[in-house]
Motif scaffolding. Sequence first.
Motif, short mmCIF file in Angstrom:
data_model
loop_
_atom_site.label_atom_id
_atom_site.label_comp_id
_atom_site.label_asym_id
_atom_site.label_seq_id
_atom_site.Cartn_x
_atom_site.Cartn_y
_atom_site.Cartn_z
N LEU A 164 20.94 8.65 -4.47
CA LEU A 164 20.98 7.53 -3.55
C LEU A 164 22.08 6.51 -3.86
CD1 LEU A 164 17.14 6.76 -3.42
CD2 LEU A 164 18.46 8.09 -1.78
N VAL A 165 22.44 6.40 -5.13
CA VAL A 165 23.20 5.23 -5.55
C VAL A 165 24.58 5.14 -4.91
CG1 VAL A 165 24.19 6.29 -7.62
CG2 VAL A 165 23.75 3.83 -7.58
N LEU A 185 17.92 0.32 -2.12
CA LEU A 185 17.40 1.21 -3.16
C LEU A 185 15.97 0.84 -3.53
CD1 LEU A 185 20.53 1.49 -5.46
CD2 LEU A 185 19.58 3.26 -3.99
N LEU A 211 17.32 8.09 -8.61
CA LEU A 211 18.38 7.14 -8.32
C LEU A 211 19.71 7.79 -7.98
CD1 LEU A 211 19.03 4.11 -8.26
CD2 LEU A 211 19.64 4.28 -10.68
#
Length: 349
Positions: free
Chosen positions: A322-323, A256, A319
């Motif tokens: 993607l998380v 990340l 975020l």
Amino acid sequence: MRKEAAFLPLLLLALLACYAPGFLAPPVYDDVTTVLLNPKMLDDGALLRGFVHPTERTLHGVRLPSYPYRPLTELSLGWNLRLASSSIVGVRLGNLAIHAAAVLAGFLLVRRLAGEGTARWASAFLALHPLGVQAVTYVSQRGTSLEATLAFLVVLLYARGRTGPALACAFLAIGAKETSVTLPLMLAAMECILRDPRESWKARLGRWLPFCLPPLVLAIQVWRAGIAEREATGVDLFGEAGMRPLEYLGHELPVLWHYARMAFWPFPMRFCYDRVLPGQFPSAGVLLASGSGLLTLLAWILLGSDRHRTARLGAAFFLMPLVLESSVFPRAETAWGYRVYPALLGTGM
């Protein structure tokens, strides 16, 4: 309105100028087998059956190259391929049109949440960032920009209180790419950041809960596709000896921060899917630092000051896609690739 009327056509011209040099390039990677010579692309019946039965693995005696569950992406590629008379240039133009639609949807979304000035900057960032090239020139990756377009529409319609159309777009998004599994997280973050203290949590929860249904449908369809793959080839779609979700998430946490760096400084550029073998696990220090940083960022997104609302929304839109993207459906050998495209809108905010 006048500024907007001038800005969007200029941005479209900039898009054409940036991507025109790649239109005539030869097909890359699996574009030939997945799109150009895939018999499924010429069979409307097979393409439409894919929405309900993600289990067809052969057609006319030919082995079908396919993703676990991306019927909407496959349908759009099939129709585009026939409209373009099997020309790679025509299909890439279709990819560019979808990229432009994602930019427009992103502009409308950010304008709604943060104002026109921020919307112009964020949409230009998404439109012209070099990490977007994979979603346009690499034909097989159309699902990335198609899912992003639908995801932006979901959030925009949800913010306008049109939950019915938003939910319909959410169901379409699950047919574009598996990244749509994170949509409930994006909506939950938006509910926290834009919360109205006069509204009860029950009302907010009731508005949000239906959006957990599309990811559930997606999980079922991917599971069915995995069973069909194992029966047809004897190979588990996600690798029986591969990594489990928590192990996979351990690999994803440090990545990340790599994505964040790539969003602001995407050089040197290279096409990359890291191959990670079971047992190759990041060190405890790397996991601790990455996990602590991630939790701190999440706490700020959800509990930060209203003065930083736009920045918190931008961080959430970076975020949330993607998380959980790869840790939900772990592949045995691939830990990550350049999947940052939908998150670029948040970076621009």
